[in-house]
Design a protein around this motif. Structure first.
Motif, mmCIF file in Angstrom:
data_model
loop_
_atom_site.group_PDB
_atom_site.id
_atom_site.type_symbol
_atom_site.label_atom_id
_atom_site.label_comp_id
_atom_site.label_asym_id
_atom_site.label_seq_id
_atom_site.Cartn_x
_atom_site.Cartn_y
_atom_site.Cartn_z
ATOM 1 N N HIS A 150 5.113 125.292 2.775
ATOM 2 C CA HIS A 150 5.815 124.642 3.888
ATOM 3 C C HIS A 150 5.740 123.127 3.847
ATOM 4 N N SER A 151 4.851 122.590 3.085
ATOM 5 C CA SER A 151 4.805 121.178 2.694
ATOM 6 C C SER A 151 3.462 120.922 2.024
ATOM 7 N N LEU A 152 3.332 119.746 1.406
ATOM 8 C CA LEU A 152 2.136 119.422 0.644
ATOM 9 C C LEU A 152 1.727 117.981 0.918
ATOM 10 N N ILE A 153 0.462 117.686 0.626
ATOM 11 C CA ILE A 153 -0.011 116.304 0.660
ATOM 12 C C ILE A 153 -0.707 115.991 -0.659
ATOM 13 N N GLU A 154 -0.541 114.767 -1.121
ATOM 14 C CA GLU A 154 -1.292 114.271 -2.268
ATOM 15 C C GLU A 154 -2.327 113.286 -1.768
ATOM 16 N N LEU A 155 -3.562 113.429 -2.249
ATOM 17 C CA LEU A 155 -4.648 112.548 -1.843
ATOM 18 C C LEU A 155 -4.811 111.414 -2.853
ATOM 19 N N GLN A 156 -5.672 110.469 -2.525
ATOM 20 C CA GLN A 156 -5.803 109.276 -3.355
ATOM 21 C C GLN A 156 -6.230 109.589 -4.781
ATOM 22 N N ASP A 157 -6.946 110.699 -4.982
ATOM 23 C CA ASP A 157 -7.403 111.045 -6.327
ATOM 24 C C ASP A 157 -6.413 111.935 -7.083
ATOM 25 N N THR A 158 -5.191 112.099 -6.544
ATOM 26 C CA THR A 158 -4.081 112.909 -7.071
ATOM 27 C C THR A 158 -4.249 114.398 -6.813
ATOM 28 N N SER A 159 -5.299 114.827 -6.118
ATOM 29 C CA SER A 159 -5.372 116.218 -5.684
ATOM 30 C C SER A 159 -4.220 116.500 -4.723
ATOM 31 N N VAL A 160 -3.657 117.707 -4.807
ATOM 32 C CA VAL A 160 -2.551 118.102 -3.949
ATOM 33 C C VAL A 160 -2.960 119.343 -3.158
ATOM 34 N N LEU A 161 -2.784 119.290 -1.855
ATOM 35 C CA LEU A 161 -3.078 120.413 -0.968
ATOM 36 C C LEU A 161 -1.772 120.914 -0.366
ATOM 37 N N ALA A 162 -1.648 122.239 -0.227
ATOM 38 C CA ALA A 162 -0.436 122.841 0.323
ATOM 39 C C ALA A 162 -0.797 123.888 1.358
ATOM 40 N N GLN A 163 0.098 124.115 2.295
ATOM 41 C CA GLN A 163 -0.042 125.214 3.255
ATOM 42 C C GLN A 163 1.043 126.231 2.967
ATOM 43 N N LEU A 164 0.660 127.500 2.819
ATOM 44 C CA LEU A 164 1.570 128.567 2.444
ATOM 45 C C LEU A 164 1.628 129.628 3.529
ATOM 46 N N GLY A 165 2.726 130.336 3.580
ATOM 47 C CA GLY A 165 2.863 131.463 4.503
ATOM 48 C C GLY A 165 4.295 131.966 4.476
ATOM 49 N N TRP A 166 4.495 133.183 4.997
ATOM 50 C CA TRP A 166 5.857 133.690 5.140
ATOM 51 C C TRP A 166 6.635 132.782 6.087
ATOM 52 N N PRO A 167 7.964 132.694 5.932
ATOM 53 C CA PRO A 167 8.758 131.894 6.883
ATOM 54 C C PRO A 167 8.693 132.506 8.287
ATOM 55 N N ASP A 168 7.856 131.953 9.142
ATOM 56 C CA ASP A 168 7.638 132.477 10.495
ATOM 57 C C ASP A 168 7.207 131.316 11.374
ATOM 58 N N MET A 169 8.089 130.911 12.288
ATOM 59 C CA MET A 169 7.802 129.750 13.134
ATOM 60 C C MET A 169 6.641 129.979 14.095
ATOM 61 N N ARG A 170 6.252 131.227 14.286
ATOM 62 C CA ARG A 170 5.148 131.480 15.210
ATOM 63 C C ARG A 170 3.838 130.866 14.723
ATOM 64 N N LEU A 171 3.650 130.797 13.411
ATOM 65 C CA LEU A 171 2.396 130.272 12.885
ATOM 66 C C LEU A 171 2.182 128.803 13.243
ATOM 67 N N PRO A 172 3.130 127.896 12.956
ATOM 68 C CA PRO A 172 2.905 126.509 13.377
ATOM 69 C C PRO A 172 2.844 126.345 14.896
ATOM 70 N N LEU A 173 3.594 127.168 15.625
ATOM 71 C CA LEU A 173 3.519 127.096 17.086
ATOM 72 C C LEU A 173 2.133 127.503 17.576
ATOM 73 N N LEU A 174 1.599 128.589 17.034
ATOM 74 C CA LEU A 174 0.269 129.044 17.444
ATOM 75 C C LEU A 174 -0.787 127.997 17.119
ATOM 76 N N TYR A 175 -0.676 127.377 15.949
ATOM 77 C CA TYR A 175 -1.685 126.381 15.573
ATOM 78 C C TYR A 175 -1.626 125.164 16.492
ATOM 79 N N ALA A 176 -0.404 124.747 16.857
ATOM 80 C CA ALA A 176 -0.280 123.613 17.776
ATOM 81 C C ALA A 176 -0.883 123.936 19.137
ATOM 82 N N LEU A 177 -0.753 125.184 19.565
ATOM 83 C CA LEU A 177 -1.286 125.578 20.872
ATOM 84 C C LEU A 177 -2.793 125.782 20.842
#
Length: 398
Positions: free
Chosen positions: A247-274
């Motif tokens: 669903h998107s990724l970030i690159e850190l200063q040392d070039t490590s890349v972190l990503a968040q994965l999941g099925w396409p389901d808007m409930r997950l980001p909504l639940l996390y925000a709540l």
């Protein structure tokens, strides 16, 4: 139990938020609801969740709503119009307000909620795109939290948990490519409204689905990411990822890349925000990488998606220009959905209006400046539409 108010309750974000609340009645309590005009669905929501206060934006629907819930006891406070939505946003003991209202209409209610000391679960990207120069200082002034509730910015926010200050180097926003990711550029002149509304991965409202087809949604998300996470535009990239698993990724200063994965389901980001900073157990389908299969990526085709590059240019211009971009896009998409302009005219209208605003761009806009720019841009799109209808050449100033 966390007290929640929901703005835009009958839309896609709203109904999925209420699905979460119904699944976790011991975690969340609903204080207020606001919707645009869907009386029947709003009445059903009132009956199920029994909010203390309710507003319907379309004042003509107010008598129908009042009649639809006349037998309820006790009755919620019922309000109408944009002012009513603002009152719901600032009302009572709600700790967080979910902003699911589509478009710039969500700006004033969000500001009212912030000024009332409520955290914001932000599902309305236009709030920051148009109002970032005003909203961000208010967030800091009132000491509230602004938690992203759309999938891409939630993914970035989740990846940033535990990253030290200054550790973020680059943001990589993933895009499905929308309805026309497999179409040739030449074929786009034939696009009909029904074609643009066939999103391959997500079920969303009409406006955001068209934005996904033009990739304007991703351009707008670049501007939103700039305001949310403070990176320069040169450090925010877009990549086409058709499967919508990352669903998107970030690159850190040392070039490590972190990503968040999941099925396409808007409930997950909504639940996390709540629920942030907590993680709540769910019985939703768990990600199976074997079932997901191959994950692929490619660079966006700038000829196919001119709105994306336009958004980058507008973001770099700053000031009141993003408010003009956002309003022009809303108006142009509405005209397209009403079959008053063609699909390719969406980008033409937006670019022309942004060009015409260059000399009037306000570098440090107030809220009044932003609202004035929004209204001007909508009217200017109508003028461009008239030029197109007459067969006049639309003149670009840049």
């Amino acid at each position: 139990m966390k007290a929640i108010t929901l703005l835009g309750s009958t839309g896609s974000i709203g109904t999925q938020t209420l699905d979460i609340l119904s699944q976790y009645p011991d975690q969340f309590r609903l204080v207020g609801l606001a919707a645009r005009r869907n009386v029947e669905l709003l009445a059903d929501q009132i009956r199920q969740f029994r909010p203390e206060i309710v507003a319907i934006c379309d004042e003509a629907q107010f008598p129908l709503l009042k009649e639809a819930i006349a037998d309820l006891d006790p009755q919620p406070i019922l309000l109408a119009g944009e002012a009513g939505v603002v009152e719901v946003a600032r009302y009572g003991d709600a700790e967080a307000v979910v902003t699911g209202i589509v478009g710039c209409a969500g700006l004033l209610p969000t500001i009212a909620a912030i000024e009332a000391g409520k955290d914001i679960a932000l599902a309305n990207k236009e709030t920051l795109i148009a109002g970032g120069p005003v909203v961000n200082p208010l967030i800091e002034k009132h000491g509230v939290k602004l938690l992203p509730a759309d999938s891409e910015h939630s993914a970035i926010f989740q990846c940033l948990q535990g990253v030290p200050a200054g550790g973020l180097r680059r943001i990589i926003l993933t895009a499905s490519g929308g309805a026309f990711r497999d179409w040739s550029v030449e074929k786009l002149a034939q696009v009909k409204v029904a074609d643009a509304l066939k999103h391959p991965n997500w079920s969303m409202g009409r406006k955001i689905t068209v934005d996904s087809a033009t990739l304007m949604n991703k351009g707008l998300e670049v501007i939103e990411a700039h305001f949310l996470f403070g990176l320069d535009y040169d450090d925010i990239d877009i990549v086409i990822h058709p499967q919508s698993i990352i669903h998107s990724l970030i690159e850190l200063q040392d070039t490590s890349v972190l990503a968040q994965l999941g099925w396409p389901d808007m409930r997950l980001p909504l639940l996390y925000a709540l629920s942030w900073p907590e993680r709540i157990y769910t019985n939703w389908e768990r990600l199976d990488l074997v079932k997901a299969g191959s994950l692929t990526f490619k660079e966006p085709d700038h000829d196919k998606y001119p709105c994306m590059q336009l958004a980058y240019a507008v973001g770099r211009s700053g000031g009141s220009m993003p408010a003009v971009l956002n309003a022009a896009n809303e108006q142009a998409v509405e005209l397209f959905l009403d079959e008053k302009i063609g699909y390719l005219d969406i980008a033409r209208c937006i670019e022309s209006v942004c060009d015409r605003h260059q000399s009037d761009n306000c570098p440090h806009p107030s809220l009044d400046d932003i609202l004035a720019a929004d209204q001007w841009a909508r009217q200017e799109v109508l003028r461009v539409q008239a030029e197109l209808e007459k067969g006049d050449r639309v003149v670009f100033l840049s």
